[in-house]
Design an enzyme around this catalytic site. Structure first.
Site, mmCIF file in Angstrom:
data_model
loop_
_atom_site.group_PDB
_atom_site.id
_atom_site.type_symbol
_atom_site.label_atom_id
_atom_site.label_comp_id
_atom_site.label_asym_id
_atom_site.label_seq_id
_atom_site.Cartn_x
_atom_site.Cartn_y
_atom_site.Cartn_z
ATOM 1 N N GLU A 183 0.845 -1.190 0.000
ATOM 2 C CA GLU A 183 0.000 0.000 0.000
ATOM 3 C C GLU A 183 0.880 1.239 0.000
ATOM 4 O OE1 GLU A 183 -2.126 -0.328 3.625
ATOM 5 O OE2 GLU A 183 -2.989 -2.291 3.170
ATOM 6 N N LYS A 193 2.297 4.645 1.472
ATOM 7 C CA LYS A 193 2.425 5.269 2.789
ATOM 8 C C LYS A 193 2.163 6.764 2.587
ATOM 9 C CE LYS A 193 5.205 5.633 6.944
ATOM 10 N NZ LYS A 193 4.638 6.939 7.279
ATOM 11 N N ARG A 199 -2.640 10.032 10.935
ATOM 12 C CA ARG A 199 -3.385 8.828 11.258
ATOM 13 C C ARG A 199 -4.681 9.192 11.982
ATOM 14 N NH1 ARG A 199 -0.596 3.842 12.450
ATOM 15 N NH2 ARG A 199 -2.106 2.134 12.281
#
Length: 574
Positions: free
Chosen positions: A254, A256, A261
């Site tokens: 995936e 980054k 977050r």
């Protein structure tokens, strides 16, 4: 009810104990001795915290408020208190000495009279709750009065630990590991069961009372709960794509993202968003909240994702722009229009009443794609499962060209491990890994920066003892504007000053780049950073995210394997 004096005596014994096994035994005895009502409170207190990490409650006592309360209780001036701090280097010892030096004209303190009733653990906690609830006009006065009450009711032996708890820095060497083992020993519950329950609840107090009242079976029954955030799973650095594939085999790849977050809790129409520090940021992100309601087709869910801000060219905006959104309390709608966010969702931990963290990533991925619809500002992150290094390199290059940080390389069979950093999740970035370190001290600048804190002492974390170990100082990478802002922030975190040197309460996290890690006899960690420079102030991260001493040891070992010169054994300042 157990008196706070008994807690203080136990803390003094623990503080004087050198070995972790003996400390664990003493903490276990303390946990067994207190009442069920007091047990969760004591569990948090002994770890140096007043409220569980997931709670929105915080004591909110800075040096100014604490010094003012000590001054009022002792009859000394605030300058006298600051002088004691410089002499002792510890707020607990300062509190003891200050109240022992109280002026003769000061009102008699019940805390120093033989007939005075003992203040209980629960009474201390209730006062901290009252301090936490104080807000708005008059809140500072209210906090000072509540602290003054505690100091006036306490014995000389107690005031030191009350002062330390007020700034949530107990300094007796008890961390999560010791409390985990103590709960297991005190209530005959396997250590692994206690650790897992803590991972799922993020509340050691809840785990301790559950262990006492229901034993291992009840602790095993603890699970995820909506609107109570859990720690986020973390990743290790992958030195190379080839080494990552050698460790994992076929991997889920995936991007980054260069973002922040976000943990998402959906409970019917209620949507709660939490930062990496587990702070509730729902009110700051109404655009993300609206997207979750519209595009997440589930009655209840806990999701993991990354919030990203893009510019008009489709490139990631500066990380500080994202932090502006996360921090915003007022004029939220106008800021949302100025800095629109999108959310890339990459994991799911809970769906419609069922916890999913034990399910393999490949299964969680299926369930994620089944309940999240891609929309204008929300999407399920693209994932490719492959063991071909060339294909992975193509994805890596695409991510970098798009302006993001690199790629994630994940084990498709891995569970979701809250708060754990391991080889099931690896990250590959084009530059040597940066470090997230706690700021534990500073020095006043000189020249045109005399009024700023211009150099900052950094520390990693030792999970065994809960202590922060110095690894060096950073003085580059700051603008004057940033130094001014940081000086204002750190002014409320000053523990003591001596000349130009300042000791700070660990609370702020710096992301720091560096040339290499070197062995050092000048720092307690045994390591020093060569040419550190500030990358960013990570307002989105908490002390749980600070790099561990084990992480530094691993990075130093990897340097040697890659042939980087490990450097002198005397690097670093004193």
């Amino acid at each position: 009810m157990t008196s706070f004096r008994e807690f203080s005596q136990a803390c003094r014994m623990i503080e004087a104990t050198p070995g972790s096994l003996e400390m664990t035994s003493q903490v276990a005895e303390l946990l067994k001795r207190v009442s069920p009502e007091e047990l969760p409170i004591v569990t948090h207190f002994v770890m140096g915290e007043v409220f569980p990490a997931w709670s929105s409650q915080e004591v909110g006592v800075g040096a100014g408020i604490l010094y003012a309360a000590l001054a009022k209780s002792s009859g000394l001036s605030v300058n006298d208190i600051e002088g004691l701090i410089r002499d002792t280097g510890d707020i607990g010892e300062t509190a003891v000495k200050a109240l022992a030096k109280r002026s003769k004209g000061q009102a008699t303190f019940s805390s120093f009279m033989e007939e005075a009733p003992d203040i209980s653990i629960h009474e201390v906690f209730e006062r901290f709750q009252a301090i936490s609830r104080s807000s708005g006009k008059g809140s500072q006065t209210s906090k000072i009065k509540n602290l003054q009450y505690l100091f006036n009711c306490a014995t000389p032996d107690e005031v030191g630990y009350i002062a330390r708890l007020a700034v949530e820095d107990l300094r007796i060497g008890v961390g999560e590991g010791i409390v985990r083992d103590a709960i297991a020993s005190a209530f005959n519950v396997p250590v692994a069961t206690v650790e897992r329950a803590f991972m799922l609840t993020n509340d050691m107090g809840l785990v301790s009372i559950t262990a006492r009242e229901g034993g291992a079976e009840s602790v095993e029954g603890l699970g995820l709960q909506l609107n109570r955030p859990i720690r986020m799973m973390l990743a290790q650095i992958a030195p190379t794509i080839e080494s990552a594939i050698a460790d994992i085999g076929e991997a889920a790849i995936e991007w980054k993202f260069d973002g922040a977050r976000v943990q998402i809790h959906k409970d019917g129409e209620r949507v709660s968003l939490y930062s990496r520090k587990l702070e509730d940021i729902s009110g700051s992100l109404p655009d993300i909240t609206a997207s979750i309601r519209k595009y997440v087709h589930a009655d209840s869910a806990i999701l993991d994702g990354e919030a990203v801000a893009m510019d008009e060219r489709g490139r990631p905006r500066a990380f500080q722009d994202i932090l502006r959104r996360l921090r915003r309390k007022h004029e939220v709608d106008s800021t949302a229009k100025e800095i629109p966010l999108s959310i890339n969702i990459f994991d799911i931990m809970y769906l419609n009443g069922k916890g999913l963290i034990d399910a393999p990533l490949v299964k969680r991925r299926e369930m994620l794609e089944g309940c999240v619809e891609n929309g204008d500002s929300i999407r399920v992150d693209r994932q490719v499962v492959t063991s071909d290094p060339e294909e992975i390199n193509v994805i890596y290059t695409e991510a970098l060209r798009a302006g993001h940080e690199g790629i994630m390389i994940k084990n498709p069979q891995s569970p979701y491990s809250p708060g754990k950093r391991g080889k099931n999740w690896l990250k590959k970035k084009p530059v040597m890994e940066t470090l997230d370190l706690a700021v534990i001290g500073a020095e006043w600048g000189y020249g045109r920066r005399t009024s700023f804190m211009g150099s900052y002492a950094l520390a990693c974390h030792d999970p065994k003892t809960g202590r922060f170990l110095p690894v060096g100082k950073v003085a580059t990478g700051f603008s004057d504007e940033q130094l001014s802002e940081l000086t204002a922030i750190f002014s409320d975190l000053i523990v003591m000053q001596s000349g130009t040197k300042i000791e700070l309460k660990p609370q702020v996290i710096f992301e720091v780049a560096f040339e290499e890690i070197q062995k050092s006899t000048n720092y307690e960690s045994g390591y020093a950073l060569r040419f550190p420079r500030l990358v960013s102030v990570r307002d989105d991260k908490s002390l749980e995210d600070v790099e561990t001493i084990g992480r530094l040891e691993e990075m130093y070992r990897l340097q040697r394997e890659r042939g980087i010169n490990p450097g002198s054994a005397e690097v670093g300042g004193k």
